[in-house]
Design a protein around this motif. Structure first.
Motif, PDB file in Angstrom:
ATOM      1  N   ASP A  42      36.879  34.947  35.285  1.00 16.11           N
ATOM      2  CA  ASP A  42      36.785  35.659  34.001  1.00 16.11           C
ATOM      3  C   ASP A  42      36.438  37.138  34.184  1.00 16.11           C
ATOM      4  OD1 ASP A  42      37.420  33.417  32.622  1.00 16.11           O
ATOM      5  OD2 ASP A  42      35.368  32.890  32.081  1.00 16.11           O
ATOM      6  N   PRO A  43      36.749  37.924  33.144  1.00 16.93           N
ATOM      7  CA  PRO A  43      36.489  39.372  33.248  1.00 16.93           C
ATOM      8  C   PRO A  43      35.048  39.719  33.609  1.00 16.93           C
ATOM      9  CG  PRO A  43      37.855  38.926  31.331  1.00 16.93           C
ATOM     10  CD  PRO A  43      37.484  37.585  31.909  1.00 16.93           C
ATOM     11  N   ILE A  44      34.096  38.901  33.190  1.00 17.72           N
ATOM     12  CA  ILE A  44      32.694  39.241  33.484  1.00 17.72           C
ATOM     13  C   ILE A  44      32.459  39.347  34.992  1.00 17.72           C
ATOM     14  CG2 ILE A  44      31.937  36.812  33.415  1.00 17.72           C
ATOM     15  CD1 ILE A  44      29.886  39.923  32.390  1.00 17.72           C
ATOM     16  N   TYR A  45      33.243  38.624  35.786  1.00 20.37           N
ATOM     17  CA  TYR A  45      33.040  38.680  37.236  1.00 20.37           C
ATOM     18  C   TYR A  45      33.540  39.985  37.850  1.00 20.37           C
ATOM     19  CZ  TYR A  45      31.536  33.963  36.564  1.00 20.37           C
ATOM     20  OH  TYR A  45      30.843  32.876  36.112  1.00 20.37           O
ATOM     21  N   GLY A 104      36.968  40.629  26.885  1.00 21.55           N
ATOM     22  CA  GLY A 104      36.235  41.352  27.917  1.00 21.55           C
ATOM     23  C   GLY A 104      37.164  42.196  28.785  1.00 21.55           C
ATOM     24  N   ALA A 105      38.416  41.750  28.904  1.00 17.92           N
ATOM     25  CA  ALA A 105      39.390  42.465  29.744  1.00 17.92           C
ATOM     26  C   ALA A 105      39.643  43.889  29.258  1.00 17.92           C
ATOM     27  CB  ALA A 105      40.707  41.687  29.784  1.00 17.92           C
ATOM     28  N   LYS A 110      46.391  41.195  29.808  1.00 15.06           N
ATOM     29  CA  LYS A 110      46.478  39.731  29.915  1.00 15.06           C
ATOM     30  C   LYS A 110      47.120  39.247  31.216  1.00 15.06           C
ATOM     31  CE  LYS A 110      45.626  38.167  25.282  1.00 15.06           C
ATOM     32  NZ  LYS A 110      46.152  37.497  24.055  1.00 15.06           N
ATOM     33  N   LYS A 111      47.646  40.164  31.987  1.00 16.61           N
ATOM     34  CA  LYS A 111      48.138  39.768  33.318  1.00 16.61           C
ATOM     35  C   LYS A 111      47.031  39.142  34.165  1.00 16.61           C
ATOM     36  CE  LYS A 111      51.645  43.414  33.503  1.00 16.61           C
ATOM     37  NZ  LYS A 111      51.783  44.850  33.825  1.00 16.61           N
ATOM     38  N   GLY A 112      45.797  39.458  33.804  1.00 13.54           N
ATOM     39  CA  GLY A 112      44.679  38.940  34.588  1.00 13.54           C
ATOM     40  C   GLY A 112      43.980  37.764  33.932  1.00 13.54           C
ATOM     41  N   LEU A 113      44.685  37.085  33.079  1.00  9.46           N
ATOM     42  CA  LEU A 113      44.069  35.992  32.312  1.00  9.46           C
ATOM     43  C   LEU A 113      43.404  34.951  33.209  1.00  9.46           C
ATOM     44  CD1 LEU A 113      43.764  35.256  29.347  1.00  9.46           C
ATOM     45  CD2 LEU A 113      45.984  34.108  29.443  1.00  9.46           C
ATOM     46  N   HIS A 114      44.003  34.700  34.363  1.00 10.62           N
ATOM     47  CA  HIS A 114      43.439  33.668  35.228  1.00 10.62           C
ATOM     48  C   HIS A 114      42.823  34.246  36.497  1.00 10.62           C
ATOM     49  CE1 HIS A 114      45.203  31.013  32.416  1.00 10.62           C
ATOM     50  NE2 HIS A 114      46.418  31.500  32.636  1.00 10.62           N
ATOM     51  N   ILE A 163      43.572  42.114  36.397  1.00  7.90           N
ATOM     52  CA  ILE A 163      43.521  42.884  35.152  1.00  7.90           C
ATOM     53  C   ILE A 163      43.695  44.358  35.470  1.00  7.90           C
ATOM     54  CG2 ILE A 163      42.114  43.502  33.135  1.00  7.90           C
ATOM     55  CD1 ILE A 163      40.499  40.897  33.646  1.00  7.90           C
ATOM     56  N   PRO A 164      44.718  44.997  34.881  1.00  4.54           N
ATOM     57  CA  PRO A 164      44.871  46.432  35.132  1.00  4.54           C
ATOM     58  C   PRO A 164      43.627  47.180  34.658  1.00  4.54           C
ATOM     59  CG  PRO A 164      46.829  45.539  34.069  1.00  4.54           C
ATOM     60  CD  PRO A 164      45.778  44.469  34.007  1.00  4.54           C
ATOM     61  N   ASN A 165      43.173  48.100  35.457  1.00  2.00           N
ATOM     62  CA  ASN A 165      41.978  48.870  35.141  1.00  2.00           C
ATOM     63  C   ASN A 165      42.243  49.959  34.117  1.00  2.00           C
ATOM     64  OD1 ASN A 165      39.372  48.938  37.406  1.00  2.00           O
ATOM     65  ND2 ASN A 165      41.017  47.477  37.638  1.00  2.00           N
ATOM     66  N   GLY A 166      41.193  50.394  33.443  1.00  6.05           N
ATOM     67  CA  GLY A 166      41.289  51.574  32.593  1.00  6.05           C
ATOM     68  C   GLY A 166      41.176  51.282  31.118  1.00  6.05           C
ATOM     69  N   CYS A 167      40.693  52.283  30.374  1.00  4.96           N
ATOM     70  CA  CYS A 167      40.513  52.153  28.933  1.00  4.96           C
ATOM     71  C   CYS A 167      40.996  53.442  28.267  1.00  4.96           C
ATOM     72  CB  CYS A 167      39.042  51.993  28.568  1.00  4.96           C
ATOM     73  SG  CYS A 167      38.139  50.851  29.599  1.00  4.96           S
TER      74      CYS A 167
END
Ligand SMILES: [Zn+2]
Ligand SMILES: [Zn+2]
Ligand SMILES: [Zn+2]
Ligand SMILES: [Zn+2]
Ligand SMILES: [Zn+2]
Ligand SMILES: [Zn+2]
Ligand SMILES: [Zn+2]
Ligand SMILES: [Zn+2]
Lengths: 457, 457, 457, 457
Positions: free
Chosen positions: D198-201, D276-277, D322-326, D331-335
């Protein structure tokens, strides 16, 4: 009465740029390229820097045996257009009344704008009540002494702490002369008892630890009282570091150093023919490593301002300093220096790369004005501020000499030292008042300026 | 008179190992496996630790309104076989004579071996001369107070500094009670004036800063005098850090803390029914973060010893502490604690993993003996040392209670706290003197021991 | 076989006292005054110190081109009775098997007791599994290299960190050679490219920052992994301070320095006729300020031990060091030193007042034994410990010379340096094995000792 | 084309004062009271602040899968008139050519003035030669990555150090993304292997130590190379302290933080429904204590600027994050954040008292301009500077929402957060380009500005 200065380079705490400055009714009214005003006076400043007139937050005029405001053309010639004096509390009087007397004495003779710190000489309980009323009277800073055992003005920690508790409510900043008076007194007696009476022992009687200790103690008290604190004339590396660390830990703790501590070392005290006495001031001059640390401190912003601590004894070297010929503790403290602040900061700071030009403006003018509560009228070239402007010629080369000094002393503390650059013109509220080292203003032109509270909060 | 202890585990500041111990004429004569001596007394210590009897470098017997050496069976029952008392200088007398009087008072009643610190109550010039002669009289430590404004014994910095200058030559270590007496006095008056009279305000009147400041100041003076310094009863994290940093920077600066500062917090002072008064001592109990810092400090060696600061007021809680019912500043300071030092250090230190067993021995016995100059006679199990031996049963489980205390007070500072392990037998110079919490020695068995100079140099 | 040493002064990490020592079956059995045993051998030690045989936690025997255990009479003659060797992992083998091979090679020739660290040369994934099984095989410490780019044994941070994660579970302590291998390699290439090929440039290629950085990085990883860390051969002030600060902040981070870093400076590398090459070791020798800081660090306990890092190259100066005549990077690293550790620590440490006698015992014997997990068999004079005893004559005066060295090299690193005091007799498990600088033991007398896990936890 | 703004309050890094501003040909020409110019456009700014348009030293437009300069109206609407982009080096090309390509791509679409950092993706030897030529091409800063193992752009220490050696000569400042790539990679693999996807990790895989370590390492290298260093996106308290301490010790070491690190915490990464992503960026968001430390750092000047690190992924949340869902490492970085920098600094900094208004100007505009070498054209309201002026209405109250964002993403990183105050008008070189949250300028209006060398020397 209006003034237009053309084509100079404005130097501020932020940077520099080419511009004209237009002044009307004592204030800066416009800054810009090719300003088109019909001014009474038009001056060309091509190739010159223009920066705000200096604010000297630490001078002594007419107290403790020093020459008074009738010599205050000296700072003006040296580019300082505002000084803040420490008039000692008069016996039987409060701070406000003592300042009133000082104001009376200054007003017809001052040639520089001026403000006053409170200076507590008789620390009775009345002081704490009066403290609350100082800001409305235009006094926002008050100084106590942790040194000078045997005088009524050396105070115990409870007085300082209580003053801090009250000052915080009032918006007054506590200034402290931080040396451990008990230890200095003991060391003086021990040295004299050992026959060590020469000026050089002045330094031995006030070692750096004595200053570091008092500074650290004051900081603990400010922490407990949660109040601002300003340490005057910081000279010891350890004291500076204590101030730096306190500020960085989140306390409102600040300090200044003075020009002589940045440019002279304790070897001066050993000069032959009792000439060392010329350099007796407290705290004492330090070794080179302290000097180096102080330059670093002012450049990094760990110390906020550079005052002169100007104190020109009435009798000078021959008739005053020599009182201590056989006992260094009898040598009157203090050195004439108000005229030389700019010259020393620029020549030994900017020109050597120790400080940037921007930092120079901050130390010489902007920060002192903020510390004492005189900003934004004083301390910057900005719209609405007083038109205290130095037109500075960076190409001048000369020497500091007693002959060219307006201090009216028989010696100059910085005799023979280099002067790179010089104020070509100094304007006080738009009026030309010094030119190429000569005073061209008039007696009494100086104006009293009240300080605003919470300068350092 | 000889004694053979068989099969115990010797615990030292270095490690532990199984061994017998043989004692003759009050001294340890042999340590070894299966020692084959014809001893008058043979004791089996299987499953027990054997470590040196405790040395408590900080007790008050018979001064400032406390119970005297006739209650000194308490430490012995608690595994402490040597105490170092602070007999106050008697008005009109010097330190040596005051110690002589204390010795007279102790000699027929003491049930523990004892030595004396000097304790300056009348800091006249004579003190500095006498200081030089103390070591030859067996007094190698001398304490001054930086607190207690209004008493003759609160001293100014010049006195401390001068004492340091002399002490250094004499081999005497300066002990300081380090709190800023000016600030404490002011805060007390302000709190009382605000109607804050309960015991909890004792803590507010002596905040950590007040201790940190005085400690830092003392260190600056030790640095200037280049002399050793020992700060008693360190309680504030910042004070401890100042000592730690000073030592690490190369100065001979040390400190102790005390058992109650390691095990109780300032919440105790808020206990209802005025019970908070039981915990009034100076410096005051602190918050948990200070307690945590102190445990770290003793384990890491930043503080060298853990004294009891035992002071059992003659009237106890009912007839003495209650004098301050309406004004916390009137509560007599001090807590009974001499019996509980081992129990608290072991239970709350060793058993919780905060300190190692080896460190326990160092804090409880070895280091205090070295600090005061009683090593190697006291402070270790080694050939030639006094046969002060604790046979410790680590399996015991009990509670600290006033009923089992020999302090002769009407309360126990640590009432109801756990006790893991207990001295099964305590030998004082080879003589059994306590057993399973009972005193089995005789009045007057305690011996005066002179301290050696330069304990901390 | 029994031994009774009479009337010596036992010197321990705690203090000193006069005593006899009785030894039976290789162990210390009794310590005491006038011990009355019928011993096979009785020795008088009047006027001599008796302290535990040294433990040298850092030697290289037979690896990287060095002479093997057949020269291990050298440490014994110098008072060291146990060494811990770093046998490099053999290609295709695990750590345990590599240690087995080393044990085979040592067992018939070793003249000193010995233990082994693991030393990772091929950091594959297998290492992490094997790590968990090392303690049961008697290997409780394992070393990785952060330097030597281009070799298979320089490891990336992920390897170190993963090893730390596993080591923590296993009870193994990670030892690190901490220098930034990337930077050293770059600096070497740049220096050689500039024609700077002389031995003095060895120091320039490994400046203190390079060591400080790697040390600090290792500490960050130990913090993240929450695992113990031991930095070998600390030489730079900043690296030492990083270790000190980490330990003080609560981490289990420790380090050693080595004898040559305490006694020689980088000027040695500039000796003419290529003699500077004799002093090429890594990290490099440092300037005096680092040396001073290291002495302070060992006295204050910031570094825990002083190893020799003994590495006597097979060809010595003439046939090995000279390989780097035209390129300092080709000079084989290492200096013979195992024999001289006691002499240097005592002469340049104890006799100059830089360390106390007690600290000497800690650094020379007690601490190394604890660090590697050999305590309490090794490292102290105590009941049940191995009877490794040095009888030390503090009155001896001599010089360190290659002639009197057993290192079997063609030069001595400390040639001509003073030797104050000398082991008069060295006992290895109760057997006399060296006497007044001469080896009197037999080949193969050394015993392999397995180390216990969690030495530093 | 001329512009006269009347009666506003100029807010600078030094203070504030009431004034008019007159603009001609894109430059500020005059500042003053009641300026009397015949301007094409006259605007009343009564009750408004006027400060220099923001300089965002850290944005990503069109690289690493982000939206390009066609969305650069966003910063303008948010008061930022200059951005400095990081165009990645193109494979087979040098830095200068890569910047040229970036310039081509930007020039017809950019709606904000812009400059470029170099960004090394292929660190071959050529880089070091090219470095010397960058300043003459208007590129004075160059960024390397210490993280992202497995990519060609993660560099070893030797590359960074060598770049520093060259950069110093060239006047180029090295920018570093400082995270230990080895450790991040290992932690990522370990977490994924444990099923922690999960994103928290993301936060667990990049703990503060990993950033602190790389920062400290970079500082050691800058010390050795004696070169300036700028650390981008500082988020960890320890990293900030390392930068602060380095600067204070005399090194030219600086850093920035970014808006999201000042306003969001790692709890965001735990938001449900994979939201979280949205907050996945590197370094990761931190706990509140780090956020508090960062606010202190920007107010005290320990970090010099606050960039946005704007990176709006082309597919936004739904089609990219969402590419990093699993697998959080996918998950592509950046905001997206370029529009919100002023709003967040003012609302959560100035309005909460965390920073002063003067400090806001410094962080938002003056310092970034100096750091990148764009001062004095950018970064201040002064004669001769570009007329990038924000007229700011401090009375506005609103919220940050995706609807009002020009980022063209499907979410806003700061959705629903308060906005106190808003740019009423934004002038880019004298041209009105945004008004009350609406873009009113034209595509391609942005101008490329070359940066000057030695920005930080
Ligand atoms: Zn003064
Ligand atoms: Zn003064
Ligand atoms: Zn006390
Ligand atoms: Zn006491
Ligand atoms: Zn090595
Ligand atoms: Zn080695
Ligand atoms: Zn980055
Ligand atoms: Zn970025």
């Amino acid at each position: 009465m209006s003034l237009l200065i053309k084509n100079g380079t404005i130097l501020s705490a932020e940077g520099e740029y080419n511009s004209d400055i237009y002044v009307e009714e004592e204030k800066i009214v416009a800054i810009g390229k090719n300003l088109d005003y019909n001014a009474d006076e038009i001056v060309d400043a091509t190739g010159k820097y223009m920066f705000p007139g200096g604010v000297d937050e630490h001078v002594h005029y007419g107290s403790f045996g020093t020459l008074d405001f009738s010599t205050s053309n000296a700072p003006v010639v040296g580019g300082t257009t505002t000084v803040v004096d420490f008039p000692p509390q008069i016996v039987g009087m409060g701070i406000k009344d003592s300042v009133k007397v000082a104001h009376e004495n200054a007003k017809d003779v001052a040639m520089v704008d001026y403000s006053f710190h409170g200076l507590v000489m008789y620390p009775t309980e009345d002081i704490f009540d009066e403290l609350l009323t100082l800001p409305e009277a235009g006094i926002s800073t008050i100084k106590f002494f942790m040194a000078y055992k045997g005088t009524p003005f050396m105070v115990n920690d409870d007085v300082i702490f209580k003053a801090m508790q009250v000052a915080k409510k009032a918006g007054v900043t506590i200034f402290l002369h931080a040396e451990n008076g008990e230890l200095v007194d003991l060391l003086q007696k021990q040295l004299i008892a050992e026959g060590k009476t020469d000026p050089i022992y002045h330094a031995a009687s006030r070692p750096p630890v004595v200053e570091a200790e008092a500074t650290r103690r004051a900081i603990y008290m400010a922490e407990l009282a949660d109040s601002p604190l300003f340490i005057v004339h910081v000279t010891a590396k350890e004291a500076m570091e204590a101030i730096r660390d306190a500020y960085q830990s989140g306390l409102s703790v600040y300090g200044e150093t003075c020009t002589h501590y940045l440019t002279l070392t304790e070897e001066k005290l050993a000069e032959p023919n009792f000439e060392g006495a010329k350099y007796v001031c407290s705290p004492a001059l330090r070794k080179q490593e302290h000097v180096d640390a102080l330059w670093q401190a002012v450049q990094k912003g760990w110390l906020k301002a550079v005052g002169s601590d100007h104190a020109a004894n009435v009798g000078g070297f021959e008739n005053d300093k020599k009182k201590g010929l056989h006992d260094f503790t009898k040598i009157p403290n203090g050195c004439p220096s108000a005229q030389d602040r700019l010259a020393l900061l620029w020549t030994y700071g900017v020109e050597t790369g120790k400080i940037t030009k921007e930092k120079f403006v901050e130390l010489f003018s902007t920060n002192p004005a903020k510390i004492v509560g005189l900003f934004p009228e004083k301390g910057q070239i900005a719209i609405g501020s007083d038109a205290d402007i130095v037109i500075f010629d960076p190409t001048y080369r000369g020497k500091i000499t007693v002959e060219e000094s307006y201090h009216r002393s028989d010696y100059n503390t910085f005799e023979g030292m280099d002067m790179i650059g010089r104020p070509e013109k100094v304007y006080l509220r738009g009026k030309l008042t010094a030119e190429n080292g000569k005073f061209v203003g008039i007696k009494g032109q100086g104006k009293y300026i009240k300080s605003k509270p919470f300068g350092l909060c």
